[in-house]
Design a protein around this motif. Structure first.
Motif, PDB file in Angstrom:
ATOM      1  N   ALA A  49     126.285 -27.553 -83.082  1.00 62.02           N
ATOM      2  CA  ALA A  49     127.042 -27.864 -81.866  1.00 62.02           C
ATOM      3  C   ALA A  49     128.303 -28.659 -82.206  1.00 62.02           C
ATOM      4  O   ALA A  49     129.355 -28.459 -81.577  1.00 62.02           O
ATOM      5  CB  ALA A  49     126.172 -28.645 -80.900  1.00 62.02           C
ATOM      6  N   HIS A  50     128.200 -29.534 -83.202  1.00 62.99           N
ATOM      7  CA  HIS A  50     129.374 -30.316 -83.612  1.00 62.99           C
ATOM      8  C   HIS A  50     130.458 -29.413 -84.179  1.00 62.99           C
ATOM      9  O   HIS A  50     131.659 -29.607 -83.905  1.00 62.99           O
ATOM     10  CB  HIS A  50     128.966 -31.380 -84.640  1.00 62.99           C
ATOM     11  CG  HIS A  50     130.101 -32.235 -85.070  1.00 62.99           C
ATOM     12  ND1 HIS A  50     130.643 -32.188 -86.356  1.00 62.99           N
ATOM     13  CD2 HIS A  50     130.843 -33.155 -84.392  1.00 62.99           C
ATOM     14  CE1 HIS A  50     131.635 -33.049 -86.435  1.00 62.99           C
ATOM     15  NE2 HIS A  50     131.778 -33.650 -85.274  1.00 62.99           N
ATOM     16  N   GLN A  51     130.055 -28.424 -84.958  1.00 68.15           N
ATOM     17  CA  GLN A  51     131.047 -27.481 -85.496  1.00 68.15           C
ATOM     18  C   GLN A  51     131.768 -26.758 -84.359  1.00 68.15           C
ATOM     19  O   GLN A  51     132.978 -26.546 -84.396  1.00 68.15           O
ATOM     20  CB  GLN A  51     130.346 -26.467 -86.410  1.00 68.15           C
ATOM     21  CG  GLN A  51     129.833 -27.062 -87.708  1.00 68.15           C
ATOM     22  CD  GLN A  51     129.034 -26.060 -88.527  1.00 68.15           C
ATOM     23  OE1 GLN A  51     128.752 -24.944 -88.077  1.00 68.15           O
ATOM     24  NE2 GLN A  51     128.640 -26.461 -89.736  1.00 68.15           N
ATOM     25  N   PRO A 104     133.803 -31.058 -75.571  1.00 70.23           N
ATOM     26  CA  PRO A 104     132.370 -31.346 -75.686  1.00 70.23           C
ATOM     27  C   PRO A 104     131.523 -30.075 -75.580  1.00 70.23           C
ATOM     28  O   PRO A 104     131.883 -29.126 -74.880  1.00 70.23           O
ATOM     29  CB  PRO A 104     132.090 -32.276 -74.501  1.00 70.23           C
ATOM     30  CG  PRO A 104     133.423 -32.803 -74.090  1.00 70.23           C
ATOM     31  CD  PRO A 104     134.412 -31.725 -74.405  1.00 70.23           C
ATOM     32  N   VAL A 105     130.383 -30.084 -76.256  1.00 76.29           N
ATOM     33  CA  VAL A 105     129.452 -28.964 -76.265  1.00 76.29           C
ATOM     34  C   VAL A 105     128.044 -29.504 -76.030  1.00 76.29           C
ATOM     35  O   VAL A 105     127.642 -30.496 -76.652  1.00 76.29           O
ATOM     36  CB  VAL A 105     129.510 -28.199 -77.607  1.00 76.29           C
ATOM     37  CG1 VAL A 105     128.366 -27.195 -77.709  1.00 76.29           C
ATOM     38  CG2 VAL A 105     130.851 -27.488 -77.761  1.00 76.29           C
ATOM     39  N   ILE A 106     127.296 -28.865 -75.140  1.00 77.43           N
ATOM     40  CA  ILE A 106     125.894 -29.242 -74.943  1.00 77.43           C
ATOM     41  C   ILE A 106     125.041 -28.617 -76.039  1.00 77.43           C
ATOM     42  O   ILE A 106     125.167 -27.419 -76.328  1.00 77.43           O
ATOM     43  CB  ILE A 106     125.365 -28.770 -73.583  1.00 77.43           C
ATOM     44  CG1 ILE A 106     126.096 -29.456 -72.435  1.00 77.43           C
ATOM     45  CG2 ILE A 106     123.865 -29.048 -73.450  1.00 77.43           C
ATOM     46  CD1 ILE A 106     125.593 -29.050 -71.064  1.00 77.43           C
ATOM     47  N   ALA A 107     124.171 -29.433 -76.627  1.00 78.92           N
ATOM     48  CA  ALA A 107     123.178 -28.951 -77.580  1.00 78.92           C
ATOM     49  C   ALA A 107     121.791 -29.152 -76.967  1.00 78.92           C
ATOM     50  O   ALA A 107     121.473 -30.233 -76.478  1.00 78.92           O
ATOM     51  CB  ALA A 107     123.288 -29.717 -78.893  1.00 78.92           C
ATOM     52  N   VAL A 108     120.973 -28.102 -77.001  1.00 80.52           N
ATOM     53  CA  VAL A 108     119.614 -28.162 -76.457  1.00 80.52           C
ATOM     54  C   VAL A 108     118.635 -27.665 -77.505  1.00 80.52           C
ATOM     55  O   VAL A 108     118.823 -26.580 -78.070  1.00 80.52           O
ATOM     56  CB  VAL A 108     119.474 -27.303 -75.182  1.00 80.52           C
ATOM     57  CG1 VAL A 108     118.051 -27.389 -74.638  1.00 80.52           C
ATOM     58  CG2 VAL A 108     120.470 -27.743 -74.123  1.00 80.52           C
ATOM     59  N   ASP A 146     130.070 -23.349 -73.591  1.00 86.57           N
ATOM     60  CA  ASP A 146     129.872 -23.192 -75.035  1.00 86.57           C
ATOM     61  C   ASP A 146     128.546 -23.780 -75.498  1.00 86.57           C
ATOM     62  O   ASP A 146     128.388 -24.132 -76.667  1.00 86.57           O
ATOM     63  CB  ASP A 146     131.026 -23.869 -75.788  1.00 86.57           C
ATOM     64  CG  ASP A 146     132.383 -23.404 -75.310  1.00 86.57           C
ATOM     65  OD1 ASP A 146     132.582 -22.178 -75.224  1.00 86.57           O
ATOM     66  OD2 ASP A 146     133.228 -24.255 -74.997  1.00 86.57           O
ATOM     67  N   ALA A 147     127.570 -23.909 -74.589  1.00 83.42           N
ATOM     68  CA  ALA A 147     126.309 -24.561 -74.928  1.00 83.42           C
ATOM     69  C   ALA A 147     125.619 -23.869 -76.098  1.00 83.42           C
ATOM     70  O   ALA A 147     125.624 -22.640 -76.217  1.00 83.42           O
ATOM     71  CB  ALA A 147     125.384 -24.585 -73.709  1.00 83.42           C
ATOM     72  N   LEU A 148     124.997 -24.686 -76.957  1.00 80.77           N
ATOM     73  CA  LEU A 148     124.218 -24.175 -78.076  1.00 80.77           C
ATOM     74  C   LEU A 148     122.749 -24.490 -77.781  1.00 80.77           C
ATOM     75  O   LEU A 148     122.368 -25.660 -77.692  1.00 80.77           O
ATOM     76  CB  LEU A 148     124.662 -24.821 -79.390  1.00 80.77           C
ATOM     77  CG  LEU A 148     124.175 -24.119 -80.661  1.00 80.77           C
ATOM     78  CD1 LEU A 148     125.150 -24.353 -81.802  1.00 80.77           C
ATOM     79  CD2 LEU A 148     122.786 -24.564 -81.081  1.00 80.77           C
TER      80      LEU A 148
END
Length: 475
Positions: A13-15, A23-27, A89-91
């Motif tokens: 998600a950081h990449q 910002p990107v959500i990581a789940v 852009d959620a991962l």
């Protein structure tokens, strides 16, 4: 929860966040068959708890990794804009998308009372850890917002520490509070407000208006919200349960009313208006229900709600269908007329568009809407806050579920504010409307266990140690 898997998701998600410079959500989700949402809520007495049916879903969210607060008449549109921009852009690792939890004030134009200060016009949280239970089982997901400048390893360490806290909460024994006093508008004064509403209806200013009551219990210690929710859960019948914490304030309830839900573009709601008490015996209970179904005044009030809901959704949906006649929804102390309504969202429309169009329905506001809201602001005499407003959840795929926050209470460190209301239409009798609020207050009062030693205003005279007949088929 596997630490290596969590770190990998955060790094990926950081990449993405660095590449897109946003910002990107990581789940990261995993099966959690040994965890139970209600037990965790009772242990923590914080966060967000949810237990709804049709379909069955329980949630417990702890911690806040991102929030949206919006104000004014376009607050739902702003929540929608920010949420879906973040989700673009959620991962996601696992079967569950990120999920947002929160609600809004009943009336954004009314000044907020001090006890409602922690609850914004619209306020939604992305829980750090979220446990869900539905037909697919129990799943635990970690939800983080990863910024371009974030340190994935540090975030993973923080999340694992929060996970340990989730599983091993600090034990803080709750006191059993004593009611030091209670403030409530006397019966004759509230009934005078009903008379004023009836005059406005006769003069053609209104077709219907919902007037509510507010009872403020002053306590010597904080209520145990986990214990209150446990009692609501044990008597939930056909109600949906919710608890939303903001700091040391908690808004919770057991509401019969769903405002609107969305699953893969399919919308579901129901009109809920027209009420009577439950009977103490099966024959009495059946007779009361049949009388409610045949009552012209109650049928008129109910049809106003059906018509307004279908009209409000008309330009946002297709294949709109409403049952031809209402059925009975039986709760612990009250039964209602209920008409199921379904539809499919039009292209380009989302759940929060429907929420914006429907709130407030005539079941909690009145008709015409603007006139009823103006009457409530002038005559009701207190700030509803989030009472009778939408509370619920929304995921990254546009699915969600919002309830109308009825049969509810705001619990603060030294107070408990309880609320109940009823619809006033032509033919309403002030004494009968007051008794209806008594019945609606009863289920929450039984869960709160805050009866005053000296009941001077008769606020809960409905409770005499008798339990209305409860149809267990409704559970």
């Amino acid at each position: 929860m596997n630490a290596d898997d969590l770190l990998k998701v955060f790094q990926a998600a950081h990449q993405r966040a660095v590449a897109y410079q946003r910002p990107v959500i990581a789940v990261s989700a995993c099966a959690a068959p040994t965890l139970a949402p209600l037990a965790l809520y009772q242990a923590h007495r914080q966060g967000f708890f949810w237990c709804a049916h049709s379909p069955d879903l329980s949630l417990f969210g702890l911690g806040c990794t991102w929030q949206i607060e919006a104000t004014g008449s376009q607050r739902m549109a702003e929540v929608d804009r920010q949420w879906f921009a973040l989700c673009a852009d959620a991962l996601v690792q696992g079967p569950h998308a990120p999920l947002l939890l929160g609600g809004m004030r009943f009336d954004d134009q009314r000044p907020s009372a001090p006890h409602w200060a922690p609850f914004a016009d619209a306020s939604f949280h992305l829980a750090h850890w979220l446990l869900s239970e539905d037909a697919s089982g129990r799943w635990l997901r970690c939800q983080r917002v990863i910024e371009p400048g974030s340190d994935p390893a540090a975030l993973a360490q923080q999340s694992l520490a929060a996970y340990e806290h989730l599983l091993n909460p600090t034990h803080n024994p709750a006191a059993t509070p004593t009611v030091l006093g209670r403030s409530a508008l006397p019966q004759y004064q509230w009934q005078a407000k009903v008379e004023t509403a009836l005059d406005a209806i006769v003069q053609g200013e209104l077709n219907k208006v919902v007037l509510a009551r507010h009872i403020d219990h002053r306590l010597d210690a904080a209520l145990d919200t986990g214990a209150v929710m446990g009692r609501l859960y044990a008597r939930r019948n056909a109600s949906h349960l919710f608890a939303i914490h903001r700091g040391d304030h908690c808004f919770m309830g057991a509401t019969p009313e769903r405002l609107l839900s969305c699953a893969s573009g399919h919308l579901s709601t129901h009109a809920l208006a027209g009420s009577t008490r439950r009977g103490l015996k099966p024959n009495e209970d059946q007779a009361l229900g049949e009388r409610l179904l045949a009552d012209p005044k109650e049928q008129h009030e109910h049809q106003l709600v059906v018509q307004t809901i279908t009209q409000a959704l008309h330009d946002k949906v297709s294949n709109l269908q409403a049952a031809s006649r209402p059925s009975l929804l039986k709760l612990a102390t009250v039964q209602h007329l209920s008409t199921p309504i379904s539809a499919r969202l039009n292209a380009g429309k989302r759940l929060l568009d429907g929420i914006q169009a429907l709130h407030p329905t005539p079941a909690v506001g009145g008709l015409p809407r603007a006139s009823a809201l103006a009457f409530i602001r002038e005559h009701e005499g207190f700030d509803r806050g989030w009472y009778a407003a939408p509370v619920g959840w929304l995921d990254a795929q546009g699915n969600g579920d919002f309830l109308v926050a009825l049969r509810s209470a705001l619990i603060t460190p030294m107070h408990c504010h309880a609320f109940a209301g009823c619809g006033i239409v032509e033919g309403s009798l002030p004494a009968h409307e007051y008794e209806e609020t008594q019945i609606k207050l009863a289920s929450m009062q039984q869960a709160l266990q805050l009866a005053c030693p000296a009941d001077t205003d008769g606020a809960y005279s409905q409770i005499r140690g008798e339990t209305p007949y409860a149809d267990t088929a409704q559970r």
